[in-house]
Motif scaffolding. Structure first.
Motif, PDB file in Angstrom:
ATOM      1  N   VAL A 169       0.838  -1.202   0.000  1.00 27.22           N
ATOM      2  CA  VAL A 169       0.000   0.000   0.000  1.00 27.22           C
ATOM      3  C   VAL A 169       0.870   1.248   0.000  1.00 27.22           C
ATOM      4  N   PHE A 174      -2.221   9.416   0.046  1.00 26.74           N
ATOM      5  CA  PHE A 174      -2.465   9.308  -1.385  1.00 26.74           C
ATOM      6  C   PHE A 174      -2.720  10.718  -1.924  1.00 26.74           C
ATOM      7  N   THR A 182      -7.639   5.682   4.632  1.00 20.03           N
ATOM      8  CA  THR A 182      -7.273   5.400   3.242  1.00 20.03           C
ATOM      9  C   THR A 182      -8.320   4.536   2.567  1.00 20.03           C
ATOM     10  N   VAL A 202      -7.381  -0.270  -0.744  1.00 23.79           N
ATOM     11  CA  VAL A 202      -6.690   0.045  -1.992  1.00 23.79           C
ATOM     12  C   VAL A 202      -6.784  -1.159  -2.923  1.00 23.79           C
ATOM     13  N   ILE A 224      -6.031   2.651 -10.330  1.00 31.71           N
ATOM     14  CA  ILE A 224      -5.754   2.544  -8.894  1.00 31.71           C
ATOM     15  C   ILE A 224      -6.936   3.183  -8.186  1.00 31.71           C
ATOM     16  N   ARG A 241      -9.307   3.531  -4.344  1.00 36.20           N
ATOM     17  CA  ARG A 241      -9.505   3.304  -2.914  1.00 36.20           C
ATOM     18  C   ARG A 241     -11.008   3.232  -2.656  1.00 36.20           C
TER      19      ARG A 241
END
Length: 328
Positions: free
Chosen positions: A162, A217, A240, A243, A306, A308
């Motif tokens: 991560v 991020f 976060t 992910v 990508i 989250r």
């Protein structure tokens, strides 16, 4: 045998067009247009809305169009018709992403209706999440949704991995922030308060300065050189979330469209359970960083997104262009 009237078929086409415009796209550029011929909907890429600096290959543009294609397919099923889909049907018309015909009558199942109910409710999140966990069973279900479209979603579980993804995102954002071309392209799609535009990211759709996640991020700097954006509570960190990497075995235009369809399928399933997604494409827009991700974290597959996933109680309005601007 189930039958449908001509009026029901016309209503299905209108529902499909309406659903298509609610797909996600990078910076909410909405890079698509539609046309209807008889009972066939054509989906075209609007190359005038391609990001010339950030997305020179058109990969992100086609991912957005793939998401719109999935909405069109699903809306037709919800209306009681099997979609007849042809992807990239004409080599001489590269901007023609797909055609979708109104096929035989069918009865939509509960899962299809579940996804179709989220077209307008799904939202992109551009900050951290609450500390409420995303259920593991839902994460497994999201992996299965992507697999149904021939695409892989891999949750990034190891803390070190991560951090690697977060570090690559930060590095890419820092490099892009030093490039005036990137910054100007981003703020082109940042809308000022009170804007009546139906595209781009409205001022209330991103924080002026996001509360940090751990690991951090990096977010797009939509507030570059202005004071737009919403206020965020800087006194506390934000979660976060989960992910995940969305990957494909190939990296052709067909793969990009498939990635978009899988992404939207995943997003609609997540939205149905109160889970939102934040996207980070910065590292994927830089060849060497994308290749590093592919070799080191994606088992040789090509990373297309990508994301989250997490829970947030923000309920911001979404903006979309009217169908009158989208349909020939």
């Amino acid at each position: 045998m189930t039958t449908r009237t001509p009026e029901q078929r016309e209503d299905a086409i209108r529902a499909a067009l309406e659903a298509g415009r609610w797909a996600p796209s990078v910076h909410n550029t909405q890079p698509w247009s539609f046309s209807v011929s008889g009972e066939v909907v054509s989906l075209r890429a609007d190359v005038d809305r391609k990001l010339r600096v950030e997305d020179s290959s058109g990969r992100e543009l086609l991912i957005g169009c793939g998401a719109a294609l999935f909405n069109i397919r699903t809306a037709l099923r919800c209306a009681g018709f099997e979609p007849i889909t042809r992807v990239l049907p004409d080599p001489d018309r590269p901007s023609l992403v797909a055609t979708v015909g109104v096929g035989a009558p069918m009865e939509p199942d509960e899962h299809t209706r579940l996804l179709g109910g989220e077209f307008e409710r799904r939202r992109t999140h551009r900050a951290g999440f609450t500390d409420l966990p995303v259920p593991e069973r839902l994460v497994e279900a999201l992996v299965g949704e992507a697999r149904s479209e021939g695409v892989r979603v891999t949750p990034v579980v190891a803390p070190g991995a991560v951090e690697v993804v977060a570090a690559l995102t930060r590095a890419a954002q820092e490099v892009q922030a030093q490039d005036r071309r990137f910054s100007l392209e981003v703020i082109r799609w940042a809308r000022p308060p009170g804007s009546g535009r139906g595209d781009g990211v409205p001022a209330g759709g991103y924080p002026r300065e996001a509360a940090p996640t751990e690991p951090r991020f990096a977010q797009r700097d939509y507030a570059w050189r202005h004071e737009w954006g919403s206020e965020a509570d800087q006194s506390k960190s934000a979660s976060t979330g989960v992910v995940a990497l969305l990957t494909t075995s190939g990296d052709s235009r067909e793969d990009w469209i498939a990635a978009g369809q899988a992404l939207q399928r995943v997003l609609l399933r997540a939205s149905a359970h109160g889970v939102s997604a934040a996207f980070h494409t910065q590292a994927l827009e830089m060849f060497h960083l994308r290749e590093f991700l592919r070799a080191e974290l994606c088992s040789g597959e090509f990373p297309q997104m990508i994301a989250r996933f997490g829970i947030t109680f923000d309920d911001k309005d979404a903006v979309r262009r009217p169908l009158s601007e989208l349909v020939d």
